[in-house]
Design a protein around this motif. Structure first.
Motif, PDB file in Angstrom:
ATOM      1  N   ILE A 205      64.868  66.051  27.853  1.00  0.00           N
ATOM      2  CA  ILE A 205      64.234  64.883  28.451  1.00  0.00           C
ATOM      3  C   ILE A 205      63.344  65.378  29.592  1.00  0.00           C
ATOM      4  CG2 ILE A 205      64.618  62.713  29.675  1.00  0.00           C
ATOM      5  CD1 ILE A 205      67.430  62.679  28.278  1.00  0.00           C
ATOM      6  N   GLN A 206      62.051  65.049  29.490  1.00  0.00           N
ATOM      7  CA  GLN A 206      61.099  65.472  30.509  1.00  0.00           C
ATOM      8  C   GLN A 206      60.752  64.324  31.434  1.00  0.00           C
ATOM      9  OE1 GLN A 206      57.663  67.017  28.415  1.00  0.00           O
ATOM     10  NE2 GLN A 206      58.441  69.101  28.624  1.00  0.00           N
ATOM     11  N   GLY A 207      60.564  64.673  32.710  1.00  0.00           N
ATOM     12  CA  GLY A 207      60.107  63.695  33.686  1.00  0.00           C
ATOM     13  C   GLY A 207      58.596  63.585  33.646  1.00  0.00           C
ATOM     14  N   PRO A 208      58.034  62.679  34.460  1.00  0.00           N
ATOM     15  CA  PRO A 208      56.582  62.479  34.477  1.00  0.00           C
ATOM     16  C   PRO A 208      55.798  63.747  34.835  1.00  0.00           C
ATOM     17  CG  PRO A 208      57.693  60.896  35.924  1.00  0.00           C
ATOM     18  CD  PRO A 208      58.734  61.807  35.376  1.00  0.00           C
ATOM     19  N   ASP A 209      56.420  64.620  35.616  1.00  0.00           N
ATOM     20  CA  ASP A 209      55.738  65.869  35.985  1.00  0.00           C
ATOM     21  C   ASP A 209      56.014  66.999  34.995  1.00  0.00           C
ATOM     22  OD1 ASP A 209      58.383  66.353  36.525  1.00  0.00           O
ATOM     23  OD2 ASP A 209      58.057  67.059  38.587  1.00  0.00           O
ATOM     24  N   ARG A 210      56.619  66.664  33.849  1.00  0.00           N
ATOM     25  CA  ARG A 210      56.926  67.577  32.743  1.00  0.00           C
ATOM     26  C   ARG A 210      58.071  68.543  33.041  1.00  0.00           C
ATOM     27  NH1 ARG A 210      54.200  67.351  28.347  1.00  0.00           N
ATOM     28  NH2 ARG A 210      54.311  69.554  27.857  1.00  0.00           N
ATOM     29  N   THR A 211      58.799  68.342  34.152  1.00  0.00           N
ATOM     30  CA  THR A 211      59.996  69.140  34.382  1.00  0.00           C
ATOM     31  C   THR A 211      61.105  68.593  33.492  1.00  0.00           C
ATOM     32  OG1 THR A 211      60.740  67.745  36.197  1.00  0.00           O
ATOM     33  CG2 THR A 211      59.393  69.670  36.780  1.00  0.00           C
ATOM     34  N   ILE A 212      62.037  69.460  33.143  1.00  0.00           N
ATOM     35  CA  ILE A 212      63.168  69.051  32.312  1.00  0.00           C
ATOM     36  C   ILE A 212      64.184  68.357  33.199  1.00  0.00           C
ATOM     37  CG2 ILE A 212      64.986  69.828  30.754  1.00  0.00           C
ATOM     38  CD1 ILE A 212      62.105  70.201  29.683  1.00  0.00           C
ATOM     39  N   ASP A 213      64.432  67.084  32.909  1.00  0.00           N
ATOM     40  CA  ASP A 213      65.365  66.283  33.697  1.00  0.00           C
ATOM     41  C   ASP A 213      66.737  66.160  33.063  1.00  0.00           C
ATOM     42  OD1 ASP A 213      63.482  65.813  35.669  1.00  0.00           O
ATOM     43  OD2 ASP A 213      62.871  63.883  34.856  1.00  0.00           O
ATOM     44  N   GLY A 214      66.849  66.491  31.784  1.00  0.00           N
ATOM     45  CA  GLY A 214      68.138  66.339  31.128  1.00  0.00           C
ATOM     46  C   GLY A 214      68.056  66.648  29.659  1.00  0.00           C
ATOM     47  N   VAL A 215      69.089  66.197  28.942  1.00  0.00           N
ATOM     48  CA  VAL A 215      69.189  66.435  27.510  1.00  0.00           C
ATOM     49  C   VAL A 215      69.848  65.216  26.869  1.00  0.00           C
ATOM     50  CG1 VAL A 215      71.425  67.622  27.728  1.00  0.00           C
ATOM     51  CG2 VAL A 215      69.970  68.102  25.757  1.00  0.00           C
ATOM     52  N   SER A 216      69.439  64.927  25.642  1.00  0.00           N
ATOM     53  CA  SER A 216      70.127  63.882  24.880  1.00  0.00           C
ATOM     54  C   SER A 216      70.906  64.573  23.775  1.00  0.00           C
ATOM     55  CB  SER A 216      69.135  62.871  24.304  1.00  0.00           C
ATOM     56  OG  SER A 216      68.261  63.495  23.396  1.00  0.00           O
ATOM     57  N   ALA A 217      72.081  64.013  23.461  1.00  0.00           N
ATOM     58  CA  ALA A 217      72.939  64.617  22.445  1.00  0.00           C
ATOM     59  C   ALA A 217      73.666  63.537  21.668  1.00  0.00           C
ATOM     60  CB  ALA A 217      73.956  65.554  23.109  1.00  0.00           C
ATOM     61  N   SER A 218      73.908  63.825  20.401  1.00  0.00           N
ATOM     62  CA  SER A 218      74.688  62.933  19.555  1.00  0.00           C
ATOM     63  C   SER A 218      76.144  63.374  19.618  1.00  0.00           C
ATOM     64  CB  SER A 218      74.176  62.996  18.115  1.00  0.00           C
ATOM     65  OG  SER A 218      74.983  62.205  17.284  1.00  0.00           O
ATOM     66  N   ILE A 219      77.000  62.455  20.072  1.00  0.00           N
ATOM     67  CA  ILE A 219      78.430  62.739  20.177  1.00  0.00           C
ATOM     68  C   ILE A 219      79.164  61.642  19.414  1.00  0.00           C
ATOM     69  CG2 ILE A 219      80.385  63.056  21.732  1.00  0.00           C
ATOM     70  CD1 ILE A 219      78.323  63.861  23.890  1.00  0.00           C
ATOM     71  N   GLU A 220      79.867  62.050  18.358  1.00  0.00           N
ATOM     72  CA  GLU A 220      80.580  61.112  17.492  1.00  0.00           C
ATOM     73  C   GLU A 220      79.674  59.975  17.016  1.00  0.00           C
ATOM     74  OE1 GLU A 220      84.242  59.942  19.371  1.00  0.00           O
ATOM     75  OE2 GLU A 220      84.851  62.018  19.686  1.00  0.00           O
ATOM     76  N   GLY A 221      78.446  60.353  16.642  1.00  0.00           N
ATOM     77  CA  GLY A 221      77.519  59.388  16.079  1.00  0.00           C
ATOM     78  C   GLY A 221      76.710  58.576  17.065  1.00  0.00           C
ATOM     79  N   ALA A 222      76.993  58.677  18.347  1.00  0.00           N
ATOM     80  CA  ALA A 222      76.254  57.923  19.362  1.00  0.00           C
ATOM     81  C   ALA A 222      75.427  58.879  20.216  1.00  0.00           C
ATOM     82  CB  ALA A 222      77.220  57.144  20.248  1.00  0.00           C
ATOM     83  N   VAL A 223      74.159  58.557  20.425  1.00  0.00           N
ATOM     84  CA  VAL A 223      73.294  59.383  21.263  1.00  0.00           C
ATOM     85  C   VAL A 223      73.548  59.047  22.724  1.00  0.00           C
ATOM     86  CG1 VAL A 223      70.918  59.981  21.856  1.00  0.00           C
ATOM     87  CG2 VAL A 223      71.555  59.616  19.463  1.00  0.00           C
ATOM     88  N   GLN A 224      73.798  60.078  23.507  1.00  0.00           N
ATOM     89  CA  GLN A 224      74.030  59.933  24.940  1.00  0.00           C
ATOM     90  C   GLN A 224      73.030  60.809  25.687  1.00  0.00           C
ATOM     91  OE1 GLN A 224      78.135  60.444  26.182  1.00  0.00           O
ATOM     92  NE2 GLN A 224      78.865  59.908  24.132  1.00  0.00           N
ATOM     93  N   SER A 225      72.697  60.416  26.902  1.00  0.00           N
ATOM     94  CA  SER A 225      71.782  61.198  27.727  1.00  0.00           C
ATOM     95  C   SER A 225      72.538  61.784  28.912  1.00  0.00           C
ATOM     96  CB  SER A 225      70.629  60.320  28.234  1.00  0.00           C
ATOM     97  OG  SER A 225      69.861  59.875  27.147  1.00  0.00           O
ATOM     98  N   PHE A 226      72.149  62.980  29.285  1.00  0.00           N
ATOM     99  CA  PHE A 226      72.767  63.687  30.406  1.00  0.00           C
ATOM    100  C   PHE A 226      71.661  64.123  31.355  1.00  0.00           C
ATOM    101  CE2 PHE A 226      75.434  64.096  26.729  1.00  0.00           C
ATOM    102  CZ  PHE A 226      76.712  63.863  27.209  1.00  0.00           C
ATOM    103  N   ARG A 227      71.777  63.717  32.609  1.00  0.00           N
ATOM    104  CA  ARG A 227      70.783  64.083  33.624  1.00  0.00           C
ATOM    105  C   ARG A 227      71.175  65.436  34.236  1.00  0.00           C
ATOM    106  NH1 ARG A 227      66.820  62.233  36.489  1.00  0.00           N
ATOM    107  NH2 ARG A 227      66.957  60.079  35.818  1.00  0.00           N
ATOM    108  N   ALA A 228      70.169  66.274  34.362  1.00  0.00           N
ATOM    109  CA  ALA A 228      70.379  67.577  35.003  1.00  0.00           C
ATOM    110  C   ALA A 228      69.949  67.481  36.457  1.00  0.00           C
ATOM    111  CB  ALA A 228      69.559  68.639  34.295  1.00  0.00           C
ATOM    112  N   ARG A 229      70.771  68.003  37.318  1.00  0.00           N
ATOM    113  CA  ARG A 229      70.407  67.991  38.731  1.00  0.00           C
ATOM    114  C   ARG A 229      69.641  69.236  39.121  1.00  0.00           C
ATOM    115  NH1 ARG A 229      76.076  65.873  39.773  1.00  0.00           N
ATOM    116  NH2 ARG A 229      75.770  63.642  39.669  1.00  0.00           N
ATOM    117  N   HIS A 230      70.040  70.391  38.561  1.00  0.00           N
ATOM    118  CA  HIS A 230      69.401  71.644  38.957  1.00  0.00           C
ATOM    119  C   HIS A 230      69.010  72.529  37.786  1.00  0.00           C
ATOM    120  CE1 HIS A 230      70.187  70.779  43.128  1.00  0.00           C
ATOM    121  NE2 HIS A 230      71.443  70.532  42.830  1.00  0.00           N
ATOM    122  N   GLY A 231      69.184  72.060  36.554  1.00  0.00           N
ATOM    123  CA  GLY A 231      68.739  72.862  35.426  1.00  0.00           C
ATOM    124  C   GLY A 231      69.496  72.562  34.162  1.00  0.00           C
ATOM    125  N   VAL A 232      68.843  72.869  33.045  1.00  0.00           N
ATOM    126  CA  VAL A 232      69.441  72.712  31.720  1.00  0.00           C
ATOM    127  C   VAL A 232      69.617  74.102  31.153  1.00  0.00           C
ATOM    128  CG1 VAL A 232      69.085  71.849  29.383  1.00  0.00           C
ATOM    129  CG2 VAL A 232      68.397  70.456  31.333  1.00  0.00           C
TER     130      VAL A 232
END
Length: 185
Positions: free
Chosen positions: A158-185
């Motif tokens: 997941i990229q922010g408006p400035d194109r930095t990586i802000d997080g990742v999305s993942a499918s867990i047990e069939g549901a997509v969840q998003s995870f925000r990164a504070r200092h890196g992925v």
């Protein structure tokens, strides 16, 4: 990162504790203690030349340089986790099951052998299989309080408006969840 006090989560799509997909080989070089013990001549410069040549017409030179620069540190870190490496130079390039060192790529093939001196960089722990590597890493990270999501299939960064990586999305047990990164992925 967890050792330094960061809050860390591991996402692995293969139920890591039983996962062989990570394989038993760890690619390191530049003069690791195991390479030196087995008289394998290698240097960070030679390793970098090989990786730049082996990774296509437009390799990510910055990432390769960082990987090479940290290779000895990775070897020490794995040793600190208790990962054993046997002093054994495997003469059969495609059979790493004995542990020790072996050629894990095309280091000896043309044109790579013309670009840099071939060196065995495939480090294989003396305990067989990727499962063992995963087991010890999961135990050590759990002891540090790392969140382990072991059936998480990453869908994208997941990229922010400035194109930095802000997080990742993942499918867990069939549901997509998003995870925000504070200092890196």
């Amino acid at each position: 990162a967890a050792s330094a006090g960061a809050k860390v989560a591991i996402l692995d799509r293969g139920s890591a504790a039983a996962n062989e997909s990570h394989g038993p080989v760890i690619y390191m070089g530049g003069g690791t203690p195991l390479q030196k013990a087995l008289n394998v001549q290698d240097s960070p410069e030679q390793m970098e030349k090989y990786l730049l040549a082996a990774n296509g017409p437009e390799p990510d030179a910055r990432r390769i340089k960082l990987y090479v620069e940290r290779s000895l540190e990775h070897f020490q870190w794995l040793g600190g986790l208790g990962m054993p490496f046997r002093e054994f130079l495997n003469p059969v390039a495609d059979v790493p099951h004995e542990g020790g060192l072996y050629f894990s790529g095309v280091e000896q093939a043309f044109p790579f052998r013309e670009i840099t001196v071939p060196a065995q960089r495939g480090h294989v722990p003396s305990t067989p299989g990727g499962r063992w590597i995963q087991k010890i890493m999961l135990e050590k990270t759990a002891a540090l309080g790392v969140t382990q999501l072991l059936s998480a299939d990453a869908q994208g960064l997941i990229q922010g408006p400035d194109r930095t990586i802000d997080g990742v999305s993942a499918s867990i047990e069939g549901a997509v969840q998003s995870f925000r990164a504070r200092h890196g992925v």
